[in-house]
Motif scaffolding. Structure first.
Motif, short mmCIF file in Angstrom:
data_model
loop_
_atom_site.label_atom_id
_atom_site.label_comp_id
_atom_site.label_asym_id
_atom_site.label_seq_id
_atom_site.Cartn_x
_atom_site.Cartn_y
_atom_site.Cartn_z
N LEU A 138 32.57 -8.14 7.80
CA LEU A 138 32.48 -7.61 9.15
C LEU A 138 32.08 -8.77 10.05
O LEU A 138 31.09 -9.46 9.79
CB LEU A 138 31.45 -6.49 9.26
N SER A 139 32.85 -8.99 11.09
CA SER A 139 32.56 -10.05 12.06
C SER A 139 32.29 -9.43 13.42
O SER A 139 32.58 -8.25 13.65
CB SER A 139 33.74 -11.03 12.14
N VAL A 140 31.75 -10.25 14.32
CA VAL A 140 31.46 -9.82 15.68
C VAL A 140 32.24 -10.72 16.63
O VAL A 140 32.25 -11.94 16.47
CB VAL A 140 29.95 -9.90 15.98
N SER A 141 32.89 -10.12 17.60
CA SER A 141 33.66 -10.89 18.56
C SER A 141 32.75 -11.74 19.43
O SER A 141 31.68 -11.30 19.87
CB SER A 141 34.48 -9.95 19.43
N SER A 142 33.18 -12.95 19.72
CA SER A 142 32.39 -13.84 20.59
C SER A 142 32.39 -13.37 22.03
O SER A 142 31.57 -13.83 22.84
CB SER A 142 32.92 -15.27 20.51
N THR A 143 33.28 -12.45 22.37
CA THR A 143 33.34 -11.94 23.74
C THR A 143 32.67 -10.57 23.89
O THR A 143 32.70 -9.98 24.96
CB THR A 143 34.81 -11.81 24.21
N THR A 191 46.04 -10.00 16.61
CA THR A 191 46.62 -11.18 17.24
C THR A 191 46.79 -10.96 18.74
O THR A 191 46.48 -11.84 19.56
CB THR A 191 47.98 -11.50 16.60
N THR A 192 47.24 -9.77 19.10
CA THR A 192 47.41 -9.43 20.51
C THR A 192 46.08 -9.38 21.23
O THR A 192 45.92 -9.90 22.34
CB THR A 192 48.13 -8.07 20.64
N LEU A 193 45.09 -8.74 20.61
CA LEU A 193 43.76 -8.64 21.22
C LEU A 193 43.13 -10.02 21.39
O LEU A 193 42.48 -10.30 22.40
CB LEU A 193 42.87 -7.75 20.37
N ALA A 194 43.32 -10.87 20.40
CA ALA A 194 42.75 -12.22 20.48
C ALA A 194 43.36 -13.01 21.63
O ALA A 194 42.66 -13.73 22.35
CB ALA A 194 42.96 -12.95 19.16
N ALA A 195 44.67 -12.86 21.81
CA ALA A 195 45.36 -13.59 22.88
C ALA A 195 44.86 -13.15 24.25
O ALA A 195 44.80 -13.96 25.19
CB ALA A 195 46.86 -13.37 22.77
N SER A 196 44.49 -11.88 24.37
CA SER A 196 44.02 -11.37 25.66
C SER A 196 42.49 -11.38 25.78
O SER A 196 41.94 -10.87 26.73
CB SER A 196 44.53 -9.93 25.86
N LYS A 197 41.83 -11.97 24.77
CA LYS A 197 40.37 -12.07 24.74
C LYS A 197 39.72 -10.70 24.90
O LYS A 197 38.75 -10.53 25.64
CB LYS A 197 39.86 -13.03 25.82
N SER A 198 40.28 -9.73 24.18
CA SER A 198 39.74 -8.37 24.25
C SER A 198 39.54 -7.77 22.86
O SER A 198 39.77 -6.59 22.65
CB SER A 198 40.69 -7.48 25.07
#
Length: 445
Positions: free
Chosen positions: A326-331, A100-107
């Protein structure tokens, strides 16, 4: 429109305390499409996948899974020296807090383990890369992939099979002369089984537990009669009044006639605890389970248990599909390399031997057949449950984001009924009020 709308298991009750439970379709689903557009398949094809990359990867699970995954990553780097990994692995709660924290910071990490209760929410916010261009032909059943698509796109590579069913103490039921649960049994069969068990078992043993206090068990009932999930597309409240009262009155009558255990037994339930899990302790002779969880009961009651699918209605019953991915981040800066890796993760036979069943029954049947000869009953019983569930299985419907308070209210009010502190009518009014209030709040977002 996506073909699966989710609800929690089972089993997945822990997910309800977090914000990641997924919703179906909904107005927000288009946001995921917009968020994924910059990461087009064409752009990835231009990337040299032999270029060096350090893939950050994150997953949750027990130590056995951690160690197996680390070995698999080492194996991949041996096969592809240009790829290195920065791994991070945590327990379930810590994982979702961190993500959740990583998603909020787009990292977010390049590659991340994703759960069926969360994937829709992350996808609709544009946080996950579309993996539809990963060629899984001959690897994953097309029907499985179709059920997992969100607005026609695939945001997670399924890692294992999952499904719901009933585990029962075959040894004790046979000893008591009780007719065993049979594949594709109906709700009428299930309730008749409970009555027969009451007649033939000692007064302190029961055929079934009290399944009336959880919203998810009623949803099994409602969806089996073709009335849809309790939360449609994550925004609409949908509780069938007639079915609800019919179902709940059955349990009220069972409680009066000692067909199910006293209310305090269910209130003290702790899954797989030798004393607080009624089936593990021998108080009840059946319990709901999933493909991924049934092995523990085999460990607790070795050689005594067997499995069957959930009770069915005219539309089917239970569910069977993948819930871990397993997913891949869009960033991610390494989308092409990440896509190659997630495909390898479910196709490489050596990796399959290393990973074993640490994430359940491998989604790739070729890998499972390689493992099967050396598997123990604690591993194969999950496959037995999956095979039982598949024929009549319905979609998997976890509690979507925003419904956490409703879930708590449902349990609280139904526990009050089970302890005789209020009537069904009173509980129904409170549950409906909370459902409509939640729907109104979500519709404003």
């Amino acid at each position: 429109m996506r073909k699966w709308t989710m609800f929690t298991a089972v089993t997945l009750a822990a997910a309800l305390t977090l914000a990641g439970c997924s919703s179906g379709g909904g107005a927000g689903a288009s946001n995921g499409d917009q968020g994924a557009k910059p990461a087009s398949a064409d752009a990835d094809k231009k990337v040299d996948t032999a270029a060096p990359a350090n893939l950050k990867i994150m997953w949750w699970g027990p130590d056995a899974r951690h160690q197996a995954t680390l070995k698999a990553l080492e194996l991949y780097s041996q096969q592809k020296p240009n790829i290195k990994f920065t791994p991070e692995y945590l327990a379930w709660d810590a994982y979702w807090t961190k993500l959740t924290t990583l998603a909020a910071s787009k990292s977010m990490t390049d590659v991340l383990q994703m759960d069926g209760a969360y994937i829709q929410d992350y996808a609709k916010r544009g946080l996950l890369e579309d993996l539809s261009d990963v060629d899984l032909k001959g690897i994953v059943d097309p029907k499985i992939l179709d059920n997992l698509k969100i607005n026609g796109k695939l945001y997670g590579i399924p890692l294992s099979h999952n499904g719901s069913g009933i585990v029962f103490n075959k040894t004790e039921l046979e000893a008591a002369g009780i007719k065993l649960p049979a594949k594709d049994w109906t709700w009428d069969d299930f309730f008749a089984f409970a009555k027969e068990a009451r007649e033939k078992l000692p007064k302190d043993k029961y055929g079934i537990g009290d399944n009336s206090t959880g919203w998810d068990w009623f949803q099994f009932y409602q969806t089996s009669y073709g009335k849809g999930p309790v939360m449609v597309d994550g925004t609409k409240f949908n509780l069938d009044k007639d079915l609800w009262f019919k179902f709940q009155q059955t349990y009220v009558d069972f409680r009066k006639n000692n067909v199910i255990p006293p209310a305090q037994v269910q209130a003290a339930f702790k899954e797989n605890d030798p004393k607080a899990d009624p089936m593990a302790s021998g108080t009840t002779l059946t319990r709901g389970a999933t493909v991924g969880s049934v092995s523990v009961l085999e460990q607790l009651l070795p050689g005594k248990v067997a499995v069957v699918n959930n009770p069915t209605g005219p539309s089917g019953g239970g569910w069977a599909q993948s819930t871990i991915f397993l997913s891949v981040s869009s960033t991610s800066k390494y989308k092409a390399q990440a896509k190659e890796f997630v495909k390898w993760f479910i196709t490489d036979k050596e990796a399959g031997r290393v990973l074993g069943t640490t994430r359940g029954i491998p989604i790739n049947d070729v890998i499972y057949k390689e493992l099967e000869p050396n598997l123990k009953k604690t591993d194969t019983i999950g496959k037995d449950l999956l095979d039982a569930a598949l024929g009549k299985a319905l979609p998997f419907y976890p509690a979507p984001p925003g419904w956490e308070d409703f879930v708590k209210t449902y349990t609280t009010e139904m526990e009050a009924v089970s302890f005789g502190k209020q009537s069904l009518e009173q509980a129904y009014d409170k549950i409906v009020a909370k459902g409509k209030d939640t729907e109104a709040k979500l519709s404003k977002k």
